[in-house]
Design a protein around this motif. Sequence first.
Motif, PDB file in Angstrom:
ATOM      1  N   MET A 256      16.097  -4.222   1.818  1.00  0.00           N
ATOM      2  CA  MET A 256      14.952  -3.358   2.083  1.00  0.00           C
ATOM      3  C   MET A 256      13.728  -3.918   1.386  1.00  0.00           C
ATOM      4  O   MET A 256      13.835  -4.620   0.382  1.00  0.00           O
ATOM      5  CB  MET A 256      15.234  -1.927   1.601  1.00  0.00           C
ATOM      6  N   TYR A 257      12.561  -3.606   1.948  1.00  0.00           N
ATOM      7  CA  TYR A 257      11.296  -4.182   1.488  1.00  0.00           C
ATOM      8  C   TYR A 257      10.236  -3.094   1.354  1.00  0.00           C
ATOM      9  O   TYR A 257      10.271  -2.085   2.056  1.00  0.00           O
ATOM     10  CB  TYR A 257      10.761  -5.202   2.499  1.00  0.00           C
ATOM     11  N   TRP A 258       9.244  -3.388   0.498  1.00  0.00           N
ATOM     12  CA  TRP A 258       8.002  -2.631   0.502  1.00  0.00           C
ATOM     13  C   TRP A 258       6.857  -3.603   0.750  1.00  0.00           C
ATOM     14  O   TRP A 258       6.778  -4.671   0.135  1.00  0.00           O
ATOM     15  CB  TRP A 258       7.753  -1.915  -0.833  1.00  0.00           C
ATOM     16  N   TYR A 259       5.970  -3.193   1.682  1.00  0.00           N
ATOM     17  CA  TYR A 259       4.770  -3.954   2.002  1.00  0.00           C
ATOM     18  C   TYR A 259       3.548  -3.065   1.791  1.00  0.00           C
ATOM     19  O   TYR A 259       3.614  -1.851   1.963  1.00  0.00           O
ATOM     20  CB  TYR A 259       4.761  -4.377   3.481  1.00  0.00           C
ATOM     21  N   LYS A 260       2.418  -3.719   1.512  1.00  0.00           N
ATOM     22  CA  LYS A 260       1.146  -3.019   1.431  1.00  0.00           C
ATOM     23  C   LYS A 260       0.230  -3.613   2.500  1.00  0.00           C
ATOM     24  O   LYS A 260       0.089  -4.844   2.593  1.00  0.00           O
ATOM     25  CB  LYS A 260       0.517  -3.214   0.042  1.00  0.00           C
TER      26      LYS A 260
ATOM     27  N   LEU B 294      -0.853  -7.671   5.690  1.00  0.00           N
ATOM     28  CA  LEU B 294       0.412  -7.053   5.319  1.00  0.00           C
ATOM     29  C   LEU B 294       1.044  -7.936   4.250  1.00  0.00           C
ATOM     30  O   LEU B 294       1.410  -9.084   4.521  1.00  0.00           O
ATOM     31  CB  LEU B 294       1.302  -6.980   6.555  1.00  0.00           C
ATOM     32  N   LYS B 295       1.162  -7.412   3.035  1.00  0.00           N
ATOM     33  CA  LYS B 295       1.651  -8.249   1.932  1.00  0.00           C
ATOM     34  C   LYS B 295       2.943  -7.687   1.361  1.00  0.00           C
ATOM     35  O   LYS B 295       3.038  -6.492   1.068  1.00  0.00           O
ATOM     36  CB  LYS B 295       0.602  -8.324   0.831  1.00  0.00           C
ATOM     37  N   ILE B 296       3.894  -8.583   1.157  1.00  0.00           N
ATOM     38  CA  ILE B 296       5.167  -8.177   0.575  1.00  0.00           C
ATOM     39  C   ILE B 296       4.936  -7.786  -0.888  1.00  0.00           C
ATOM     40  O   ILE B 296       4.165  -8.424  -1.598  1.00  0.00           O
ATOM     41  CB  ILE B 296       6.206  -9.307   0.680  1.00  0.00           C
ATOM     42  N   MET B 297       5.587  -6.711  -1.290  1.00  0.00           N
ATOM     43  CA  MET B 297       5.519  -6.299  -2.690  1.00  0.00           C
ATOM     44  C   MET B 297       6.875  -6.532  -3.361  1.00  0.00           C
ATOM     45  O   MET B 297       6.978  -7.199  -4.381  1.00  0.00           O
ATOM     46  CB  MET B 297       5.151  -4.825  -2.788  1.00  0.00           C
TER      47      MET B 297
ATOM     48  N   PHE C  18       4.249   0.192   3.877  1.00  0.00           N
ATOM     49  CA  PHE C  18       5.346   0.148   4.841  1.00  0.00           C
ATOM     50  C   PHE C  18       6.637  -0.230   4.141  1.00  0.00           C
ATOM     51  O   PHE C  18       6.690  -1.168   3.338  1.00  0.00           O
ATOM     52  CB  PHE C  18       5.077  -0.886   5.930  1.00  0.00           C
ATOM     53  N   CYS C  19       7.676   0.490   4.507  1.00  0.00           N
ATOM     54  CA  CYS C  19       9.020   0.133   4.111  1.00  0.00           C
ATOM     55  C   CYS C  19       9.654  -0.598   5.290  1.00  0.00           C
ATOM     56  O   CYS C  19       9.314  -0.320   6.456  1.00  0.00           O
ATOM     57  CB  CYS C  19       9.791   1.415   3.795  1.00  0.00           C
TER      58      CYS C  19
END
Lengths: 114, 113
Positions: free
Chosen positions: A32-36, A43-46, A90-91
């Motif tokens: 699973m991911y979080w993006y901003k 859209l950047k990966i966190m 975004f998840c």
Amino acid sequence: DTAVSQTPKYLVTQMGNDKSIKCEQNLGHDTMYWYKQDSKKFLKIMFSYNNKELIINETVPNRFSPKSPDKAHLNLHINSLELGDSAVYFCASSYGGAGTDTQYFGPGTRLTVL
Amino acid sequence: SQKIEQNSEALNIQEGKTATLTCNYTNYSPAYLQWYRQDPGRGPVFLLLIRENEKEKRKERLKVTFDTTLKQSLFHITASQPADSATYLCAPGRYNQGGKLIFGQGTELSVKP
């Protein structure tokens, strides 16, 4: 059935507050991911987690803390909110952690910090 | 630092024509590229994946090319329809990076009837 769900959809709060965004996936995925996504649409990966283990931790202020209670959930807690935190978060999830795996995104949470 | 660039201006085309979107990258050598579609107020949706050893990939009306010499990927929609109107994001990546994708800022496509 919603594959990747996030709550809340909208979040309006004052500077300095602490808030959380929840994410759940029912696809049986391991990662699973979080993006901003900022106002310029980048859209950047966190963060990313694989089976509850932190894999990706980009250059994100330590006010942001992800928590994965199990592999179907990845929550994002934000302390001491700042104006610059306003964005859509975004998840996403994928079957594995390979970059060639399709990522399935949630509907997003629009965070507005006043 | 690595940079992913897509057409910054919106692309307006007539229904039935072919839309061509570009994705250029610098200071980066991706092993693959993913393309996503994003509608307003929604999360991105996966469309196609192309690997560095593949020159071209097709799916129905969609075609993607990947030129590692030009450091560019082209995304084509043939016989475009108003329903194709959306923002299209390219996302190159490398293996052994935990699934990390670096997204471009997207190109907004508008197909007029």
